[in-house]
Design a protein around this motif. Sequence first.
Motif, PDB file in Angstrom:
ATOM      1  N   ASP A   1       1.665   6.801  -6.631  1.00 49.25           N
ATOM      2  CA  ASP A   1       0.461   7.511  -7.060  1.00 49.25           C
ATOM      3  C   ASP A   1       0.546   9.010  -6.765  1.00 49.25           C
ATOM      4  O   ASP A   1       0.067   9.830  -7.555  1.00 49.25           O
ATOM      5  CB  ASP A   1      -0.761   6.910  -6.370  1.00 49.25           C
ATOM      6  CG  ASP A   1      -2.064   7.523  -6.850  1.00 49.25           C
ATOM      7  OD1 ASP A   1      -2.417   7.288  -8.020  1.00 49.25           O
ATOM      8  OD2 ASP A   1      -2.720   8.236  -6.056  1.00 49.25           O
ATOM      9  N   LYS A   2       1.176   9.355  -5.650  1.00 49.96           N
ATOM     10  CA  LYS A   2       1.305  10.769  -5.263  1.00 49.96           C
ATOM     11  C   LYS A   2       2.576  11.409  -5.807  1.00 49.96           C
ATOM     12  O   LYS A   2       2.941  12.523  -5.405  1.00 49.96           O
ATOM     13  CB  LYS A   2       1.267  10.899  -3.736  1.00 49.96           C
ATOM     14  CG  LYS A   2      -0.012  10.356  -3.108  1.00 49.96           C
ATOM     15  CD  LYS A   2      -1.245  11.007  -3.702  1.00 49.96           C
ATOM     16  CE  LYS A   2      -2.527  10.415  -3.093  1.00 49.96           C
ATOM     17  NZ  LYS A   2      -3.755  10.955  -3.715  1.00 49.96           N
TER      18      LYS A   2
ATOM     19  N   TYR B   1       5.770   6.502   3.573  1.00 49.31           N
ATOM     20  CA  TYR B   1       6.563   5.352   3.136  1.00 49.31           C
ATOM     21  C   TYR B   1       7.666   5.060   4.156  1.00 49.31           C
ATOM     22  O   TYR B   1       7.864   3.911   4.558  1.00 49.31           O
ATOM     23  CB  TYR B   1       7.159   5.643   1.768  1.00 49.31           C
ATOM     24  CG  TYR B   1       7.941   4.510   1.155  1.00 49.31           C
ATOM     25  CD1 TYR B   1       7.302   3.382   0.646  1.00 49.31           C
ATOM     26  CD2 TYR B   1       9.333   4.583   1.062  1.00 49.31           C
ATOM     27  CE1 TYR B   1       8.025   2.350   0.073  1.00 49.31           C
ATOM     28  CE2 TYR B   1      10.057   3.554   0.483  1.00 49.31           C
ATOM     29  CZ  TYR B   1       9.405   2.440  -0.013  1.00 49.31           C
ATOM     30  OH  TYR B   1      10.127   1.419  -0.585  1.00 49.31           O
TER      31      TYR B   1
ATOM     32  N   ALA C   1       3.743  11.637   1.070  1.00 49.07           N
ATOM     33  CA  ALA C   1       3.747  10.231   0.661  1.00 49.07           C
ATOM     34  C   ALA C   1       5.066   9.553   1.041  1.00 49.07           C
ATOM     35  O   ALA C   1       5.071   8.426   1.537  1.00 49.07           O
ATOM     36  CB  ALA C   1       3.508  10.119  -0.841  1.00 49.07           C
TER      37      ALA C   1
ATOM     38  N   TYR D   1       1.148   4.070  -2.834  1.00 50.59           N
ATOM     39  CA  TYR D   1       0.792   5.440  -2.439  1.00 50.59           C
ATOM     40  C   TYR D   1       1.861   6.435  -2.844  1.00 50.59           C
ATOM     41  O   TYR D   1       1.552   7.512  -3.388  1.00 50.59           O
ATOM     42  CB  TYR D   1       0.576   5.475  -0.926  1.00 50.59           C
ATOM     43  CG  TYR D   1       0.123   6.806  -0.385  1.00 50.59           C
ATOM     44  CD1 TYR D   1      -1.148   7.300  -0.690  1.00 50.59           C
ATOM     45  CD2 TYR D   1       0.944   7.583   0.430  1.00 50.59           C
ATOM     46  CE1 TYR D   1      -1.575   8.518  -0.191  1.00 50.59           C
ATOM     47  CE2 TYR D   1       0.524   8.803   0.924  1.00 50.59           C
ATOM     48  CZ  TYR D   1      -0.737   9.266   0.622  1.00 50.59           C
ATOM     49  OH  TYR D   1      -1.152  10.474   1.111  1.00 50.59           O
TER      50      TYR D   1
ATOM     51  N   PHE E   1       0.829  -1.208   0.000  1.00 51.39           N
ATOM     52  CA  PHE E   1       0.000   0.000   0.000  1.00 51.39           C
ATOM     53  C   PHE E   1       0.861   1.254   0.000  1.00 51.39           C
ATOM     54  O   PHE E   1       0.618   2.186  -0.778  1.00 51.39           O
ATOM     55  CB  PHE E   1      -0.928   0.005   1.209  1.00 51.39           C
ATOM     56  CG  PHE E   1      -1.691   1.301   1.367  1.00 51.39           C
ATOM     57  CD1 PHE E   1      -2.766   1.586   0.553  1.00 51.39           C
ATOM     58  CD2 PHE E   1      -1.301   2.241   2.315  1.00 51.39           C
ATOM     59  CE1 PHE E   1      -3.453   2.787   0.678  1.00 51.39           C
ATOM     60  CE2 PHE E   1      -1.984   3.435   2.455  1.00 51.39           C
ATOM     61  CZ  PHE E   1      -3.063   3.709   1.632  1.00 51.39           C
ATOM     62  N   SER E   2       1.871   1.308   0.874  1.00 51.30           N
ATOM     63  CA  SER E   2       2.700   2.512   0.945  1.00 51.30           C
ATOM     64  C   SER E   2       3.522   2.683  -0.323  1.00 51.30           C
ATOM     65  O   SER E   2       3.789   3.811  -0.749  1.00 51.30           O
ATOM     66  CB  SER E   2       3.614   2.461   2.177  1.00 51.30           C
ATOM     67  OG  SER E   2       4.501   1.370   2.097  1.00 51.30           O
TER      68      SER E   2
END
Length: 199
Positions: free
Chosen positions: A102-103, A113, A109, A99, A95-96
Amino acid sequence: MAEEAPTTARLEAFSDGVIAVIITVMVLELKVPHADGLAALRELAPGLAIYLLSFAFCGVYWLNHQHLVRRAERAGHTMQYANLGFLFCLSLLPFSTAYVVDKKMSGSAVSFYAFTLFIVAVAFMLLRLTIHRHLRHRNAFSTADQEGFRNHMASIVLYAAGVVAGLFFPRSVLWSIAILTFIWAIPNLSLRTAKEQWI
């Protein structure tokens, strides 16, 4: 008579399966670019770079998990719960990773992370401590274990610093994490087997 704790074989097999799934989920997060040719490669490069970093991080922990767990003869309840905690924290990595891609590697972000890497390191430290207690009980605790503990504490501090620094210097923090991961991976690439290698 108290029931004897099981061997670490099942714990290791279960952990191997979970880590394999985590890596698989990470690669499934890579999206096929809309463009073609060099433009597509440029579009895909940041995501591939972050995936490679996360894969290396996960791989180093998998290798060190094997070294650590095999030192113990039995997996009691405390060790099993500590191992589950480690796997849970590591399961947040896909997920991180998605993320931060994506960001587009924004400060918040990258900070998140780094926080994920931090809690993975803390969780693995708890697992390490439970096994160290087991080793001390068997008089098998060594200077290599002490060295590994110090190195692990240093990594925890650096990841914690990355959580704050990531807000202001996201790309520098990612480079620092990549260098740190590479440094911890070097012993695992060695052919030496006489000495345990640690994160």
